[in-house]
Design a protein around this motif. Structure first.
Motif, mmCIF file in Angstrom:
data_model
loop_
_atom_site.group_PDB
_atom_site.id
_atom_site.type_symbol
_atom_site.label_atom_id
_atom_site.label_comp_id
_atom_site.label_asym_id
_atom_site.label_seq_id
_atom_site.Cartn_x
_atom_site.Cartn_y
_atom_site.Cartn_z
ATOM 1 N N UNK A 186 -16.378 39.555 83.065
ATOM 2 C CA UNK A 186 -16.368 41.016 83.086
ATOM 3 C C UNK A 186 -16.546 41.596 84.495
ATOM 4 N N UNK A 187 -17.491 41.115 85.320
ATOM 5 C CA UNK A 187 -17.603 41.678 86.670
ATOM 6 C C UNK A 187 -16.329 41.517 87.498
ATOM 7 N N UNK A 188 -15.689 40.344 87.409
ATOM 8 C CA UNK A 188 -14.447 40.127 88.143
ATOM 9 C C UNK A 188 -13.329 41.009 87.601
ATOM 10 N N UNK A 189 -13.360 41.240 86.302
ATOM 11 C CA UNK A 189 -12.374 42.127 85.695
ATOM 12 C C UNK A 189 -12.450 43.518 86.309
ATOM 13 N N UNK A 190 -13.657 44.033 86.501
ATOM 14 C CA UNK A 190 -13.819 45.364 87.090
ATOM 15 C C UNK A 190 -13.482 45.347 88.576
ATOM 16 N N UNK A 191 -13.844 44.283 89.266
ATOM 17 C CA UNK A 191 -13.531 44.194 90.697
ATOM 18 C C UNK A 191 -12.025 44.216 90.930
ATOM 19 N N UNK A 192 -11.282 43.376 90.216
ATOM 20 C CA UNK A 192 -9.842 43.291 90.401
ATOM 21 C C UNK A 192 -9.140 44.555 89.899
ATOM 22 N N UNK A 193 -9.609 45.101 88.775
ATOM 23 C CA UNK A 193 -8.975 46.306 88.222
ATOM 24 C C UNK A 193 -9.151 47.496 89.153
ATOM 25 N N UNK A 194 -10.366 47.676 89.664
ATOM 26 C CA UNK A 194 -10.616 48.789 90.579
ATOM 27 C C UNK A 194 -9.828 48.613 91.873
ATOM 28 N N UNK A 227 -20.138 52.560 83.676
ATOM 29 C CA UNK A 227 -21.433 52.763 83.027
ATOM 30 C C UNK A 227 -21.311 52.683 81.512
ATOM 31 N N UNK A 228 -20.330 53.384 80.953
ATOM 32 C CA UNK A 228 -20.158 53.410 79.501
ATOM 33 C C UNK A 228 -19.775 52.023 78.975
ATOM 34 N N UNK A 229 -18.804 51.384 79.616
ATOM 35 C CA UNK A 229 -18.368 50.062 79.167
ATOM 36 C C UNK A 229 -19.493 49.046 79.362
ATOM 37 N N UNK A 230 -20.252 49.183 80.452
ATOM 38 C CA UNK A 230 -21.369 48.270 80.685
ATOM 39 C C UNK A 230 -22.439 48.394 79.616
ATOM 40 N N UNK A 231 -22.791 49.619 79.238
ATOM 41 C CA UNK A 231 -23.783 49.830 78.183
ATOM 42 C C UNK A 231 -23.275 49.307 76.837
ATOM 43 N N UNK A 232 -22.006 49.590 76.536
ATOM 44 C CA UNK A 232 -21.431 49.096 75.285
ATOM 45 C C UNK A 232 -21.376 47.574 75.271
ATOM 46 N N UNK A 256 -25.045 48.550 85.963
ATOM 47 C CA UNK A 256 -25.157 48.779 87.406
ATOM 48 C C UNK A 256 -24.292 47.797 88.180
ATOM 49 N N UNK A 257 -24.220 46.551 87.713
ATOM 50 C CA UNK A 257 -23.417 45.539 88.398
ATOM 51 C C UNK A 257 -21.933 45.878 88.320
ATOM 52 N N UNK A 258 -21.481 46.404 87.187
ATOM 53 C CA UNK A 258 -20.087 46.808 87.060
ATOM 54 C C UNK A 258 -19.778 47.992 87.973
ATOM 55 N N UNK A 259 -20.719 48.923 88.087
ATOM 56 C CA UNK A 259 -20.543 50.036 89.018
ATOM 57 C C UNK A 259 -20.502 49.529 90.458
#
Length: 357
Positions: A65-73, A108-113, A278-281
């Motif tokens: 998941x963290x890499x997914x957000x890094x590459x997507x952003x 934030x929303x996806x991380x909480x979910x 927070x890590x995803x942000x």
């Protein structure tokens, strides 16, 4: 508001595209690995392998998941910069934090979910898949990386036990091999069994093959191995934190702490889940640092490579800090939150430097 909605929509498109690509790749690799591991199992079929791979996919998704957000952003911001849309936004007076508002909100929303809804589901599906895998070959076919090793003391001397799988609800080991030693440390015998059930003060091995140190072999329908492990110690020794959901972890830590046992591994896992939003942000912030300079300096390949390197370094640093936290070298709460906080501070500092020119 209109700009935030537009950027948020573009970010979701990138997120969905990368999600499908990474999940497909991970799924195929896992499916091929299942086919390889259980190809000799009589009850295994390709359809069952497909079912197992689908059940394991959510847990694998949590890992990437963290890499997914890094590459997507990164891809989202590179596309916006390449089309000069961010240049227009900056020219209209929108700061970098203005067009990061929507990705931050989504992270934030996806991380909480992910922490409070998706994690329990992924954990439950992974537990079910583990039980099916264990039943295929009585647990013996588990990979060495998933195997459980532990040492215990008993009335007859110490022993080292290897198990392919542990069922916490039944307190049962599957695919068990035990190496028995005399009190003086010399090798006594080897036990090979399909399963071993825990009862206070003893392990009960079923359908066991006993191989003595001299090589003589015998078989027992029931073999009792004494142990000094208490029920709480068994759970702390054999349970893996990633097999417990965020809701179960909190209760487990509270119960284990009352017995005075070390719960560092489980505290680390619990707070790592809490720190996930927070890590995803932070991943979004880091992606912005390597993708928002394209309109000024160019070099898509170089910027993308920089993002990959930063992601790899963050992964290595997180693993090192986590190992230190689980082994008591660092406070587990500090070890869980520090990667997310430091990554956010690094990204924010770099963005402020770029914003000020």
């Amino acid at each position: 508001m209109i700009l935030a909605t537009y950027i948020g929509r573009r970010f979701l498109v990138s997120l969905g595209t990368i999600l499908i690509a990474l999940l497909t790749l991970v799924f195929l690799v896992d499916y091929v690995e299942l086919l390889r591991r259980f190809s000799d199992a009589e009850a295994f079929t390709s359809l069952l392998g497909l079912k197992l791979a689908l059940m394991r996919a959510p847990a694998l998704l949590e890992d990437i998941l963290p890499f997914l957000f890094l590459f997507s952003a990164t891809i989202c911001f590179l596309n916006l910069s390449r089309k000069l849309e961010l240049v227009v936004a900056r020219g209209a007076g929108v700061s970098v934090w203005g067009f990061l508002r929507a990705p931050f909100f989504l992270a934030l929303v996806i991380g909480l979910a992910s922490t409070f809804l998706f994690n329990p589901l992924a954990t439950e599906l992974k537990e079910r898949s583990d039980r099916i895998e264990a039943s295929l070959s009585d647990g013996i076919a588990a990979s060495s990386s998933d195997a459980i090793w532990f040492r215990q003391e008993g009335l007859d001397g110490p022993s080292i036990i290897r198990a392919a799988n542990y069922d916490s609800s039944a307190k049962e080991l599957r695919g068990v091999t035990a190496f028995l030693f005399n009190p003086d440390g010399s090798f006594q015998a080897k036990l090979v069994s399909l399963s071993a059930s825990y009862r206070p003060g003893r392990w009960i091995f079923a359908k066991t093959r006993y191989i003595s140190g001299e090589g003589a072999s015998d078989r027992f329908d029931r073999y009792i191995l004494p142990t000094s492990l208490t029920p709480d110690q068994v759970n702390l020794t054999l349970l893996r934190p990633d097999r417990l959901s965020v809701w179960t972890l909190r209760r487990f830590i509270d119960t284990a702490a009352q017995t005075g046992l070390n719960t560092a591994r489980f505290t680390l896992a619990f707070h790592s889940l809490l720190a996930r939003p927070l890590f995803l942000m932070a991943m979004v912030t880091v992606a912005a640092t390597v993708s928002l300079r394209l309109s000024r300096y160019g070099g898509v390949g170089k910027l993308a490579l920089t993002g990959i390197i930063i992601g790899f370094l963050l992964y290595v640093a997180t693993e090192i800090v986590s190992d230190m936290g689980s082994n008591g070298i660092l406070d587990p709460i500090l070890a869980a939150w520090s990667p997310a906080v430091l990554a956010m501070l690094f990204g924010a500092t770099a963005l402020l430097y770029q914003e000020d020119g």
